[in-house]
Design an enzyme around this catalytic site. Sequence first.
Site, PDB file in Angstrom:
ATOM      1  N   GLY A  62       0.815  -1.199   0.000  1.00  0.00           N
ATOM      2  CA  GLY A  62       0.000   0.000   0.000  1.00  0.00           C
ATOM      3  C   GLY A  62       0.848   1.249   0.000  1.00  0.00           C
ATOM      4  N   CYS A  63       0.229   2.345   0.355  1.00  0.00           N
ATOM      5  CA  CYS A  63       0.911   3.641   0.376  1.00  0.00           C
ATOM      6  C   CYS A  63       2.043   3.645   1.396  1.00  0.00           C
ATOM      7  CB  CYS A  63      -0.106   4.732   0.723  1.00  0.00           C
ATOM      8  SG  CYS A  63       0.622   6.342   1.000  1.00  0.00           S
ATOM      9  N   PHE A  64       3.208   4.122   0.981  1.00  0.00           N
ATOM     10  CA  PHE A  64       4.343   4.117   1.910  1.00  0.00           C
ATOM     11  C   PHE A  64       4.183   5.122   3.039  1.00  0.00           C
ATOM     12  CE2 PHE A  64       6.881   6.190  -1.861  1.00  0.00           C
ATOM     13  CZ  PHE A  64       6.034   7.293  -1.864  1.00  0.00           C
ATOM     14  N   TRP A  65       3.244   6.068   2.920  1.00  0.00           N
ATOM     15  CA  TRP A  65       3.001   6.997   4.031  1.00  0.00           C
ATOM     16  C   TRP A  65       2.585   6.230   5.273  1.00  0.00           C
ATOM     17  CZ3 TRP A  65      -0.799  10.655   0.997  1.00  0.00           C
ATOM     18  CH2 TRP A  65      -0.082  11.369   0.014  1.00  0.00           C
TER      19      TRP A  65
END
EC number: 1.8.4.11
Length: 240
Positions: A62-65
């Site tokens: 998923g999003c690395f954030w």
Amino acid sequence: MERSFMSIRRFKWFPPVAGLLLMAGVTACTLATAGNDHAPLPDPAVNATPAQGDQVAVLAGGCFWGLQSVFEHVKGVKKVSAGYSGGAANTADYDRVSDGDTGHAESVKIVYDPAKVSYGQLLKVYFSVATDPTELNRQGPDVGTQYRSVIFYGNDEQKRIATAYIAQLSAAHAFPDAIVTQVVPLKGFYAAESYHQDYAKRHPDDPYIVFNDAPKVSHLKQQFPDLYVPDHEVVSVLLH
């Protein structure tokens, strides 16, 4: 401008839909963790042998954030960098990776002290709160191969631990659907642009962060109280 642009790139229809969901009484926690309502996962039966010095783990899902935010709150983790793995160096760029055809996955590089947290424990956190390992080439609102679930192993021991844990979770039917997380050799990690680093920390009110990433950190605190590092200690680690 940077903040709103990033949110639009990630989830163009999120703000208006989020507003409707909130009016309907749907909580951020429910929205962000659909599909992750499983019983507590078992500890890995196979884990790392004692090691001296800092170790590195590279994970994607998923999003690395959100991944960065979760693992920055884990005891024994010294530094987490957002970046790209799985493709070539010359395509390790957000705009190119967003096309979904570079082979890269949004990833995090985790530098940790094995005396305080093991590789197996990191994987338990990963499967428990950081990603849904049953979603193929997506995570929640983010769709594409760049959001696939991947464990990039750096050595044979990491490969052994990762494959054994996936087999263990599969045998225990820990998830309602099959685990599709890939276990592949790490060929390279390329740090993402500076505006992606610590994005959740710098933009806590961004709707994407509120609905998709902040609940993951809350679940980490609830499920792993002995491993959870509070915000003020995360800041001191990052500034060290």
